[in-house]
Design a protein around this motif. Structure first.
Motif, PDB file in Angstrom:
ATOM      1  N   VAL A 169      38.666  34.855  18.785  1.00  0.00           N
ATOM      2  CA  VAL A 169      38.045  35.086  20.088  1.00  0.00           C
ATOM      3  C   VAL A 169      37.182  36.338  20.042  1.00  0.00           C
ATOM      4  O   VAL A 169      37.324  37.191  19.154  1.00  0.00           O
ATOM      5  CB  VAL A 169      39.116  35.220  21.194  1.00  0.00           C
ATOM      6  CG1 VAL A 169      39.894  33.930  21.362  1.00  0.00           C
ATOM      7  CG2 VAL A 169      40.065  36.382  20.897  1.00  0.00           C
ATOM      8  N   ALA A 170      36.262  36.437  21.002  1.00  0.00           N
ATOM      9  CA  ALA A 170      35.370  37.590  21.069  1.00  0.00           C
ATOM     10  C   ALA A 170      36.158  38.868  21.303  1.00  0.00           C
ATOM     11  O   ALA A 170      37.199  38.874  21.965  1.00  0.00           O
ATOM     12  CB  ALA A 170      34.357  37.383  22.194  1.00  0.00           C
ATOM     13  N   ALA A 171      35.639  39.949  20.755  1.00  0.00           N
ATOM     14  CA  ALA A 171      36.272  41.251  20.955  1.00  0.00           C
ATOM     15  C   ALA A 171      36.254  41.630  22.431  1.00  0.00           C
ATOM     16  O   ALA A 171      35.327  41.288  23.167  1.00  0.00           O
ATOM     17  CB  ALA A 171      35.530  42.313  20.141  1.00  0.00           C
ATOM     18  N   ARG A 172      37.292  42.332  22.852  1.00  0.00           N
ATOM     19  CA  ARG A 172      37.356  42.804  24.234  1.00  0.00           C
ATOM     20  C   ARG A 172      36.392  43.978  24.436  1.00  0.00           C
ATOM     21  O   ARG A 172      36.369  44.902  23.615  1.00  0.00           O
ATOM     22  CB  ARG A 172      38.765  43.295  24.570  1.00  0.00           C
ATOM     23  CG  ARG A 172      39.851  42.242  24.611  1.00  0.00           C
ATOM     24  CD  ARG A 172      41.156  42.905  25.011  1.00  0.00           C
ATOM     25  NE  ARG A 172      42.287  42.015  25.008  1.00  0.00           N
ATOM     26  CZ  ARG A 172      42.649  41.264  26.061  1.00  0.00           C
ATOM     27  NH1 ARG A 172      41.940  41.332  27.166  1.00  0.00           N
ATOM     28  NH2 ARG A 172      43.705  40.481  25.992  1.00  0.00           N
ATOM     29  N   PRO A 173      35.640  43.977  25.538  1.00  0.00           N
ATOM     30  CA  PRO A 173      34.868  45.188  25.853  1.00  0.00           C
ATOM     31  C   PRO A 173      35.810  46.352  26.165  1.00  0.00           C
ATOM     32  O   PRO A 173      36.797  46.194  26.891  1.00  0.00           O
ATOM     33  CB  PRO A 173      34.063  44.783  27.099  1.00  0.00           C
ATOM     34  CG  PRO A 173      34.066  43.290  27.105  1.00  0.00           C
ATOM     35  CD  PRO A 173      35.366  42.886  26.481  1.00  0.00           C
ATOM     36  N   LYS A 174      35.521  47.499  25.608  1.00  0.00           N
ATOM     37  CA  LYS A 174      36.285  48.712  25.911  1.00  0.00           C
ATOM     38  C   LYS A 174      35.578  49.427  27.069  1.00  0.00           C
ATOM     39  O   LYS A 174      34.416  49.823  26.943  1.00  0.00           O
ATOM     40  CB  LYS A 174      36.365  49.619  24.683  1.00  0.00           C
ATOM     41  CG  LYS A 174      37.162  49.030  23.520  1.00  0.00           C
ATOM     42  CD  LYS A 174      37.209  50.009  22.361  1.00  0.00           C
ATOM     43  CE  LYS A 174      38.132  49.521  21.249  1.00  0.00           C
ATOM     44  NZ  LYS A 174      37.626  48.282  20.617  1.00  0.00           N
ATOM     45  N   VAL A 175      36.288  49.561  28.177  1.00  0.00           N
ATOM     46  CA  VAL A 175      35.681  50.099  29.397  1.00  0.00           C
ATOM     47  C   VAL A 175      36.439  51.339  29.843  1.00  0.00           C
ATOM     48  O   VAL A 175      37.669  51.318  29.966  1.00  0.00           O
ATOM     49  CB  VAL A 175      35.688  49.051  30.529  1.00  0.00           C
ATOM     50  CG1 VAL A 175      35.023  49.627  31.787  1.00  0.00           C
ATOM     51  CG2 VAL A 175      34.975  47.774  30.093  1.00  0.00           C
ATOM     52  N   ALA A 176      35.683  52.418  30.071  1.00  0.00           N
ATOM     53  CA  ALA A 176      36.242  53.624  30.695  1.00  0.00           C
ATOM     54  C   ALA A 176      35.826  53.630  32.153  1.00  0.00           C
ATOM     55  O   ALA A 176      34.657  53.397  32.472  1.00  0.00           O
ATOM     56  CB  ALA A 176      35.728  54.878  30.001  1.00  0.00           C
ATOM     57  N   MET A 177      36.780  53.865  33.035  1.00  0.00           N
ATOM     58  CA  MET A 177      36.459  53.878  34.464  1.00  0.00           C
ATOM     59  C   MET A 177      36.943  55.177  35.099  1.00  0.00           C
ATOM     60  O   MET A 177      37.964  55.742  34.702  1.00  0.00           O
ATOM     61  CB  MET A 177      37.084  52.685  35.179  1.00  0.00           C
ATOM     62  CG  MET A 177      38.598  52.586  35.087  1.00  0.00           C
ATOM     63  SD  MET A 177      39.280  51.289  36.143  1.00  0.00           S
ATOM     64  CE  MET A 177      39.101  52.044  37.760  1.00  0.00           C
ATOM     65  N   ARG A 190      40.960  41.173  34.407  1.00  0.00           N
ATOM     66  CA  ARG A 190      40.699  39.739  34.551  1.00  0.00           C
ATOM     67  C   ARG A 190      39.476  39.312  33.760  1.00  0.00           C
ATOM     68  O   ARG A 190      39.366  38.145  33.378  1.00  0.00           O
ATOM     69  CB  ARG A 190      40.513  39.379  36.027  1.00  0.00           C
ATOM     70  CG  ARG A 190      41.789  39.417  36.833  1.00  0.00           C
ATOM     71  CD  ARG A 190      41.587  38.834  38.213  1.00  0.00           C
ATOM     72  NE  ARG A 190      42.835  38.826  38.969  1.00  0.00           N
ATOM     73  CZ  ARG A 190      43.082  38.010  39.978  1.00  0.00           C
ATOM     74  NH1 ARG A 190      42.183  37.127  40.348  1.00  0.00           N
ATOM     75  NH2 ARG A 190      44.230  38.055  40.613  1.00  0.00           N
ATOM     76  N   CYS A 191      38.564  40.227  33.524  1.00  0.00           N
ATOM     77  CA  CYS A 191      37.372  39.924  32.731  1.00  0.00           C
ATOM     78  C   CYS A 191      37.610  40.114  31.233  1.00  0.00           C
ATOM     79  O   CYS A 191      36.661  40.048  30.442  1.00  0.00           O
ATOM     80  CB  CYS A 191      36.201  40.790  33.177  1.00  0.00           C
ATOM     81  SG  CYS A 191      35.512  40.328  34.777  1.00  0.00           S
ATOM     82  N   GLY A 192      38.843  40.378  30.846  1.00  0.00           N
ATOM     83  CA  GLY A 192      39.176  40.468  29.433  1.00  0.00           C
ATOM     84  C   GLY A 192      38.941  41.811  28.793  1.00  0.00           C
ATOM     85  O   GLY A 192      38.819  41.896  27.569  1.00  0.00           O
ATOM     86  N   CYS A 193      38.875  42.889  29.583  1.00  0.00           N
ATOM     87  CA  CYS A 193      38.542  44.206  29.048  1.00  0.00           C
ATOM     88  C   CYS A 193      39.774  45.021  28.674  1.00  0.00           C
ATOM     89  O   CYS A 193      40.855  44.821  29.231  1.00  0.00           O
ATOM     90  CB  CYS A 193      37.737  44.998  30.082  1.00  0.00           C
ATOM     91  SG  CYS A 193      36.208  44.204  30.576  1.00  0.00           S
ATOM     92  N   GLN A 242      28.874  38.303  29.406  1.00  0.00           N
ATOM     93  CA  GLN A 242      27.783  38.249  28.431  1.00  0.00           C
ATOM     94  C   GLN A 242      28.100  39.096  27.206  1.00  0.00           C
ATOM     95  O   GLN A 242      27.789  38.705  26.070  1.00  0.00           O
ATOM     96  CB  GLN A 242      26.494  38.733  29.087  1.00  0.00           C
ATOM     97  CG  GLN A 242      25.287  38.764  28.183  1.00  0.00           C
ATOM     98  CD  GLN A 242      24.522  37.461  28.177  1.00  0.00           C
ATOM     99  OE1 GLN A 242      25.118  36.390  28.280  1.00  0.00           O
ATOM    100  NE2 GLN A 242      23.221  37.544  28.060  1.00  0.00           N
ATOM    101  N   LEU A 243      28.723  40.255  27.402  1.00  0.00           N
ATOM    102  CA  LEU A 243      29.122  41.077  26.261  1.00  0.00           C
ATOM    103  C   LEU A 243      30.070  40.330  25.330  1.00  0.00           C
ATOM    104  O   LEU A 243      30.131  40.605  24.137  1.00  0.00           O
ATOM    105  CB  LEU A 243      29.799  42.363  26.738  1.00  0.00           C
ATOM    106  CG  LEU A 243      28.931  43.454  27.366  1.00  0.00           C
ATOM    107  CD1 LEU A 243      29.797  44.651  27.745  1.00  0.00           C
ATOM    108  CD2 LEU A 243      27.810  43.887  26.437  1.00  0.00           C
ATOM    109  N   GLN A 244      30.822  39.383  25.890  1.00  0.00           N
ATOM    110  CA  GLN A 244      31.777  38.602  25.099  1.00  0.00           C
ATOM    111  C   GLN A 244      31.200  37.275  24.608  1.00  0.00           C
ATOM    112  O   GLN A 244      31.925  36.469  24.014  1.00  0.00           O
ATOM    113  CB  GLN A 244      33.037  38.352  25.925  1.00  0.00           C
ATOM    114  CG  GLN A 244      33.776  39.634  26.300  1.00  0.00           C
ATOM    115  CD  GLN A 244      34.885  39.390  27.297  1.00  0.00           C
ATOM    116  OE1 GLN A 244      35.962  38.904  26.954  1.00  0.00           O
ATOM    117  NE2 GLN A 244      34.636  39.725  28.560  1.00  0.00           N
ATOM    118  N   GLY A 245      29.917  37.052  24.867  1.00  0.00           N
ATOM    119  CA  GLY A 245      29.281  35.829  24.391  1.00  0.00           C
ATOM    120  C   GLY A 245      29.664  34.592  25.155  1.00  0.00           C
ATOM    121  O   GLY A 245      29.548  33.473  24.629  1.00  0.00           O
ATOM    122  N   ALA A 246      30.128  34.747  26.397  1.00  0.00           N
ATOM    123  CA  ALA A 246      30.524  33.583  27.190  1.00  0.00           C
ATOM    124  C   ALA A 246      29.307  32.725  27.515  1.00  0.00           C
ATOM    125  O   ALA A 246      28.217  33.230  27.779  1.00  0.00           O
ATOM    126  CB  ALA A 246      31.214  34.027  28.476  1.00  0.00           C
TER     127      ALA A 246
END
Length: 408
Positions: free
Chosen positions: A175-183, A220-223, A323-327
């Motif tokens: 599966v596509a790599a998870r986006p790493k998100v800082a919030m 929920r967006c897979g991050c 889109q970052l995950q190629g969906a």
């Protein structure tokens, strides 16, 4: 005259965002049982037929249909076949007791369900209804053919898709790599729930609700989410938080501080450390939305008002993350439903009203559409996408975006 550029139309802003969201490099190998919500990084090709053999879809009797011309025919029972067993070829003039999922024996071409038969012990059965050839038989490969692509690269997996992958023997998926998100949030007025009791809240303070729903939306967006908490309303603190977050994340997501007030430091801080490429959208709620880059990380700044933050995340951030995950599927088509209310004073911007379907198949409107009223997002089951300057009369068809899909 004002030197500010015109507000960007939402569709143009989204197209610009998606053009900048190049899919992340790399992929993860995960257990199929843990793959819900992830995006496939490769086509999934079946190495077998599903089902592997013709099998019975009913408990009953496997027969040769040509041998049963009339109701009441009595046949000896020559064998018993349970699921997971392989029976012998069916002897002419006999029936085989068979159970759901069991392979159909060679020679049989129909299943008589047990409700249409009358057993005489274990030795014989009376057929009460003449069977049609092929009835109650699931054919080999009718679900999946060997060599077929059962799930395509870019598909976002749900429980049914994970089950389908398991049905062709896949216990792990690429599966596509998870986006790493800082919030983080900005605002000296913000207080984390649990740190100050409601009765002791100082004047002007509010609890930070955005942190909680944004974190859940990101998950929920897979991050993979790094929560940096609340950053003080100071330029130096804002720049330090941005610089630190950019070092190890694909996206920095902030809430608040992207407007034009003297205490709004996000915009100048991003411009000092990187670039601000998109600012202010012609939508309501959600005008003070920003996109840029800091170091090698994407930056997205959401408005501070909770409903504005919620709506802009669903309409702009969510497709960006997918889109970052190629969906392959980033958005869902709107439904056309009748409005069961009047909206006589539309805004100059495109509006997203909080509405809910009623028992009559129409849409009711939440009474208070303020961007600070988070109860409207809880009450609603969708957003009404209303064009700029468009009044709505009771009964007019409108565009409805179900929250169930946007929150999936």
């Amino acid at each position: 005259m004002s030197s500010r550029p015109p507000l960007r139309p939402l569709d143009d802003a989204l197209a610009d965002l998606l053009a900048r969201a190049r899919p992340l490099q790399g992929a993860d190998d995960v257990a199929t049982v843990d793959a819900d919500g992830r995006v496939l990084a490769e086509d999934l090709v079946s190495a077998l037929q599903v089902p592997p053999q013709d099998n019975s879809s009913m408990d009953g009797y496997a027969v040769r249909s040509a041998e049963i011309a009339d109701e009441g025919v009595v046949l000896p029972v020559s064998q018993r076949i349970a699921a997971g067993q392989a029976g012998a070829p069916l002897q002419p003039g006999t029936a085989a007791r068979i159970f759901t999922g069991a392979p159909v024996p060679e020679g049989a071409d129909a299943i008589v369900m047990q409700e249409d038969a009358e057993a005489s012990g274990d030795q014989a059965v009376r057929i009460l209804r003449v069977p049609d050839r092929g009835q109650w038989i699931r054919r080999s490969g009718e679900d999946v053919q060997r060599g077929a692509v059962v799930l395509q690269r870019g598909q976002r997996l749900d429980p049914a898709a994970c089950g389908l992958a398991a049905s062709i023997g896949r216990d792990r998926l690429r599966v596509a790599a998870r986006p790493k998100v800082a919030m983080f949030s900005t605002g000296d007025e913000l207080v984390l729930p649990g740190t100050v009791p409601p009765e002791q809240m100082p004047p002007g303070a509010i609890y930070n609700s955005n942190r909680f729903f944004l974190r859940q939306l990101l998950v929920r967006c897979g991050c993979e989410v790094s929560d940096l908490g609340i950053v003080p309303d100071r330029r130096d603190a804002t720049e330090a938080a941005l610089r630190s977050a950019a070092a190890a994340h694909d996206l920095i997501l902030t809430s608040g501080g992207v407007s034009v007030g003297e205490e709004d430091h996000i915009k100048p801080a991003v411009q000092a450390l990187g670039s601000l490429d998109l600012w202010q959208i012609a939508m309501k709620p959600g005008k003070p939305f920003a996109y840029g880059t800091v170091g090698g990380a994407h930056f997205i700044g959401l408005p501070g008002n909770p409903v504005s933050s919620f709506v802009t995340f669903l309409l702009l951030v969510r497709p960006f993350l997918l889109q970052l995950q190629g969906a392959s599927r980033l958005q869902w088509a709107a439904l056309q439903l009748p409005a069961h209310f009047d909206w006589k004073r539309p805004d100059r911007r495109r509006e997203f009203l909080r509405v809910r379907r009623n028992a009559q198949g129409g849409l009711d409107l939440f009474a208070n559409q303020s961007s600070g009223v988070l109860t409207s997002a809880v009450w609603a089951d969708g957003l009404l996408d209303n064009p700029a300057n468009q009044p709505i009369a009771h009964g007019d068809p409108v565009r409805f975006l179900p929250l169930a899909e946007l929150l999936a």
